[in-house]
Write a protein that holds these residues in place. Sequence first.
Motif, PDB file in Angstrom:
ATOM      1  N   SER A 225      32.391 126.485  -0.501  1.00 22.63           N
ATOM      2  CA  SER A 225      33.085 126.440  -1.794  1.00 22.63           C
ATOM      3  C   SER A 225      32.735 127.642  -2.670  1.00 22.63           C
ATOM      4  O   SER A 225      33.439 127.930  -3.646  1.00 22.63           O
ATOM      5  CB  SER A 225      32.735 125.146  -2.533  1.00 22.63           C
ATOM      6  N   SER A 226      31.648 128.344  -2.340  1.00 17.51           N
ATOM      7  CA  SER A 226      31.268 129.520  -3.128  1.00 17.51           C
ATOM      8  C   SER A 226      32.224 130.682  -2.899  1.00 17.51           C
ATOM      9  O   SER A 226      32.324 131.594  -3.730  1.00 17.51           O
ATOM     10  CB  SER A 226      29.846 129.960  -2.775  1.00 17.51           C
ATOM     11  N   ARG A 227      32.904 130.669  -1.764  1.00 19.87           N
ATOM     12  CA  ARG A 227      33.847 131.744  -1.429  1.00 19.87           C
ATOM     13  C   ARG A 227      35.191 131.396  -2.083  1.00 19.87           C
ATOM     14  O   ARG A 227      36.028 130.706  -1.506  1.00 19.87           O
ATOM     15  CB  ARG A 227      33.991 131.857   0.089  1.00 19.87           C
ATOM     16  N   ALA A 228      35.383 131.864  -3.305  1.00 23.57           N
ATOM     17  CA  ALA A 228      36.551 131.430  -4.077  1.00 23.57           C
ATOM     18  C   ALA A 228      36.853 132.431  -5.190  1.00 23.57           C
ATOM     19  O   ALA A 228      36.083 133.364  -5.454  1.00 23.57           O
ATOM     20  CB  ALA A 228      36.281 130.048  -4.673  1.00 23.57           C
ATOM     21  N   TRP A 229      38.005 132.209  -5.832  1.00 22.67           N
ATOM     22  CA  TRP A 229      38.398 133.015  -6.986  1.00 22.67           C
ATOM     23  C   TRP A 229      37.677 132.525  -8.234  1.00 22.67           C
ATOM     24  O   TRP A 229      37.416 131.334  -8.383  1.00 22.67           O
ATOM     25  CB  TRP A 229      39.908 132.919  -7.221  1.00 22.67           C
ATOM     26  N   ILE A 230      37.345 133.447  -9.127  1.00 23.58           N
ATOM     27  CA  ILE A 230      36.783 133.081 -10.424  1.00 23.58           C
ATOM     28  C   ILE A 230      37.583 133.778 -11.508  1.00 23.58           C
ATOM     29  O   ILE A 230      38.185 134.830 -11.283  1.00 23.58           O
ATOM     30  CB  ILE A 230      35.292 133.468 -10.553  1.00 23.58           C
ATOM     31  N   GLY A 231      37.590 133.176 -12.682  1.00 23.21           N
ATOM     32  CA  GLY A 231      38.261 133.789 -13.821  1.00 23.21           C
ATOM     33  C   GLY A 231      37.322 134.745 -14.549  1.00 23.21           C
ATOM     34  O   GLY A 231      36.102 134.570 -14.523  1.00 23.21           O
ATOM     35  N   LEU A 232      37.893 135.750 -15.192  1.00 27.35           N
ATOM     36  CA  LEU A 232      37.114 136.742 -15.934  1.00 27.35           C
ATOM     37  C   LEU A 232      37.552 136.744 -17.388  1.00 27.35           C
ATOM     38  O   LEU A 232      38.748 136.835 -17.678  1.00 27.35           O
ATOM     39  CB  LEU A 232      37.299 138.140 -15.334  1.00 27.35           C
ATOM     40  N   SER A 233      36.600 136.658 -18.290  1.00 29.59           N
ATOM     41  CA  SER A 233      36.910 136.703 -19.717  1.00 29.59           C
ATOM     42  C   SER A 233      37.219 138.132 -20.147  1.00 29.59           C
ATOM     43  O   SER A 233      36.963 139.101 -19.408  1.00 29.59           O
ATOM     44  CB  SER A 233      35.716 136.176 -20.522  1.00 29.59           C
ATOM     45  N   ASP A 234      37.770 138.281 -21.327  1.00 26.22           N
ATOM     46  CA  ASP A 234      38.043 139.621 -21.849  1.00 26.22           C
ATOM     47  C   ASP A 234      36.769 140.450 -21.935  1.00 26.22           C
ATOM     48  O   ASP A 234      36.771 141.657 -21.663  1.00 26.22           O
ATOM     49  CB  ASP A 234      38.682 139.522 -23.245  1.00 26.22           C
ATOM     50  N   ARG A 235      35.664 139.784 -22.289  1.00 25.69           N
ATOM     51  CA  ARG A 235      34.388 140.492 -22.423  1.00 25.69           C
ATOM     52  C   ARG A 235      33.914 141.004 -21.060  1.00 25.69           C
ATOM     53  O   ARG A 235      33.429 142.135 -20.950  1.00 25.69           O
ATOM     54  CB  ARG A 235      33.348 139.568 -23.053  1.00 25.69           C
ATOM     55  N   VAL A 236      34.048 140.180 -20.030  1.00 24.91           N
ATOM     56  CA  VAL A 236      33.630 140.579 -18.688  1.00 24.91           C
ATOM     57  C   VAL A 236      34.545 141.702 -18.164  1.00 24.91           C
ATOM     58  O   VAL A 236      34.074 142.665 -17.550  1.00 24.91           O
ATOM     59  CB  VAL A 236      33.634 139.377 -17.726  1.00 24.91           C
ATOM     60  N   VAL A 237      35.837 141.580 -18.426  1.00 23.57           N
ATOM     61  CA  VAL A 237      36.771 142.627 -17.992  1.00 23.57           C
ATOM     62  C   VAL A 237      36.426 143.954 -18.672  1.00 23.57           C
ATOM     63  O   VAL A 237      36.461 145.023 -18.037  1.00 23.57           O
ATOM     64  CB  VAL A 237      38.227 142.223 -18.299  1.00 23.57           C
ATOM     65  N   ALA A 238      36.057 143.892 -19.952  1.00 26.44           N
ATOM     66  CA  ALA A 238      35.666 145.114 -20.662  1.00 26.44           C
ATOM     67  C   ALA A 238      34.429 145.738 -20.030  1.00 26.44           C
ATOM     68  O   ALA A 238      34.338 146.967 -19.890  1.00 26.44           O
ATOM     69  CB  ALA A 238      35.406 144.801 -22.134  1.00 26.44           C
ATOM     70  N   ALA A 239      33.477 144.898 -19.621  1.00 28.81           N
ATOM     71  CA  ALA A 239      32.266 145.397 -18.963  1.00 28.81           C
ATOM     72  C   ALA A 239      32.613 146.042 -17.625  1.00 28.81           C
ATOM     73  O   ALA A 239      32.057 147.089 -17.267  1.00 28.81           O
ATOM     74  CB  ALA A 239      31.269 144.257 -18.772  1.00 28.81           C
ATOM     75  N   LEU A 240      33.528 145.439 -16.887  1.00 29.50           N
ATOM     76  CA  LEU A 240      33.931 145.999 -15.591  1.00 29.50           C
ATOM     77  C   LEU A 240      34.678 147.318 -15.770  1.00 29.50           C
ATOM     78  O   LEU A 240      34.494 148.259 -14.980  1.00 29.50           O
ATOM     79  CB  LEU A 240      34.788 144.986 -14.837  1.00 29.50           C
ATOM     80  N   ARG A 241      35.523 147.396 -16.789  1.00 26.96           N
ATOM     81  CA  ARG A 241      36.222 148.674 -17.052  1.00 26.96           C
ATOM     82  C   ARG A 241      35.210 149.767 -17.405  1.00 26.96           C
ATOM     83  O   ARG A 241      35.345 150.919 -16.967  1.00 26.96           O
ATOM     84  CB  ARG A 241      37.231 148.488 -18.183  1.00 26.96           C
ATOM     85  N   ASN A 242      34.209 149.399 -18.163  1.00 29.42           N
ATOM     86  CA  ASN A 242      33.177 150.363 -18.526  1.00 29.42           C
ATOM     87  C   ASN A 242      32.392 150.810 -17.290  1.00 29.42           C
ATOM     88  O   ASN A 242      32.064 152.000 -17.146  1.00 29.42           O
ATOM     89  CB  ASN A 242      32.219 149.740 -19.548  1.00 29.42           C
ATOM     90  N   GLN A 243      32.139 149.864 -16.382  1.00 27.25           N
ATOM     91  CA  GLN A 243      31.426 150.189 -15.145  1.00 27.25           C
ATOM     92  C   GLN A 243      32.265 151.108 -14.255  1.00 27.25           C
ATOM     93  O   GLN A 243      31.746 151.987 -13.579  1.00 27.25           O
ATOM     94  CB  GLN A 243      31.069 148.905 -14.395  1.00 27.25           C
ATOM     95  N   LEU A 244      33.573 150.899 -14.271  1.00 22.56           N
ATOM     96  CA  LEU A 244      34.477 151.743 -13.484  1.00 22.56           C
ATOM     97  C   LEU A 244      34.450 153.188 -13.987  1.00 22.56           C
ATOM     98  O   LEU A 244      34.551 154.133 -13.200  1.00 22.56           O
ATOM     99  CB  LEU A 244      35.895 151.177 -13.558  1.00 22.56           C
ATOM    100  N   ILE A 245      34.288 153.348 -15.298  1.00 28.02           N
ATOM    101  CA  ILE A 245      34.176 154.692 -15.873  1.00 28.02           C
ATOM    102  C   ILE A 245      32.811 155.296 -15.536  1.00 28.02           C
ATOM    103  O   ILE A 245      32.692 156.486 -15.226  1.00 28.02           O
ATOM    104  CB  ILE A 245      34.374 154.638 -17.401  1.00 28.02           C
ATOM    105  N   ARG A 246      31.779 154.435 -15.578  1.00 26.68           N
ATOM    106  CA  ARG A 246      30.416 154.911 -15.313  1.00 26.68           C
ATOM    107  C   ARG A 246      30.252 155.364 -13.862  1.00 26.68           C
ATOM    108  O   ARG A 246      29.593 156.365 -13.581  1.00 26.68           O
ATOM    109  CB  ARG A 246      29.414 153.799 -15.636  1.00 26.68           C
ATOM    110  N   GLN A 247      30.821 154.587 -12.923  1.00 30.85           N
ATOM    111  CA  GLN A 247      30.692 154.898 -11.491  1.00 30.85           C
ATOM    112  C   GLN A 247      32.073 154.866 -10.834  1.00 30.85           C
ATOM    113  O   GLN A 247      32.413 153.909 -10.132  1.00 30.85           O
ATOM    114  CB  GLN A 247      29.760 153.894 -10.807  1.00 30.85           C
ATOM    115  N   PRO A 248      32.885 155.883 -11.031  1.00 31.68           N
ATOM    116  CA  PRO A 248      34.233 155.881 -10.444  1.00 31.68           C
ATOM    117  C   PRO A 248      34.205 156.153  -8.937  1.00 31.68           C
ATOM    118  O   PRO A 248      33.282 156.774  -8.412  1.00 31.68           O
ATOM    119  CB  PRO A 248      34.928 157.017 -11.192  1.00 31.68           C
TER     120      PRO A 248
END
Length: 358
Positions: A225-248
């Motif tokens: 059951s751990s292998r599944a989709w999860i939802g991402l909040s706006d705050r988490v998405v912002a962190a991921l976008r920032n990480q994408l800029i940090r390590q493209p």
Amino acid sequence: MPSLDGRRKTKRRGGFVSKTEAQTALGTVLEYERTGIVTDDKQTVAAYLTDWLRDKSLALKPTTAALYRDYVTKDLIPGLGTVRLDALNHHHVMMFIGDQLDRGRGKTTLRRCVATLSSALTDAVRQRRLPHNPARYAVVPRPPKYEPACWSPIEAARFLRYCHNQDDPLADLFEVVIGTGLRKGEALALHWDDISLTDHVAFIRYTLTNVNNTKPVLTAPKTKSSRAWIGLSDRVVAALRNQLIRQPGREFVFSRRDGKPLRPEYVLHHFHQLAATAGLPKTRVHDLRHFAATTMLNSNVPLAVISRAMRHSNLATTTDVYGHLLRHVAHDAADVIANALDTADAARRVEGDHTAIT
């Protein structure tokens, strides 16, 4: 004794101190034959466990196989290896447990070691090599139950602010862990191909673990059951976008300079350093997952929704781990009963007043 070519072969054994002992041994052999148990009275526990580990490792995760190998080679074989497999009994196992406790062995580790032995002996029973599992009812003292030292939302927010103010390279990792309740290994194994920032979702396909605390490997998540989709909040998405800029241009969302995934032990040590410097209570990275669950519980999110968000195997797991925090649920249930009774009483009074008027 029966054989593959259909011819019965004579089984000879000697060295008995008396005729009674020889007759007892013969009776055991005949009883095993009658019940379909095939045993080798020369095979030791060491020989059996060595064969069992070789075959079992084919179906185990690398990390689990490494743990089993340590228990078998460093504990079980030195402690029980010389005993004949068909002579192993409950008393042998309890003596092993007592000896380990006397040496100061940790209760948690000892329970896992005995569980490994029990698993091996259960396979021997299934294969009709033993009539029963001598370790099945072995008593191992339970270690004190671990109580997660969860931060409050104020403390978690303070930690994240500190990380961002320091421009710490792992700030976005901790944003993702706290904001999703992911296990540490799952967060470290995230691939960009499994994330849709537009749709605010991520698929948990792998977990990163260390074999013998040295070799990082990608394996399937903890449970099905751990292998599944999860939802991402706006705050988490912002962190991921920032990480994408940090390590493209990386395969892993969080990685070292050479593109390889971060080492779990480095993340743990760095987390402890940041928390201590920020003046926060010491806690584990895994306790950030507990923080996510308790925050949802304290916000009266339904338990079934929390179980789904945490990707537990079933609702019982969520209840077992977080049931002590469900005080508001108990109060709500009691209030529902009281409200039903009050409503019934009120309806009865109205009916009585109406009868009196007519």
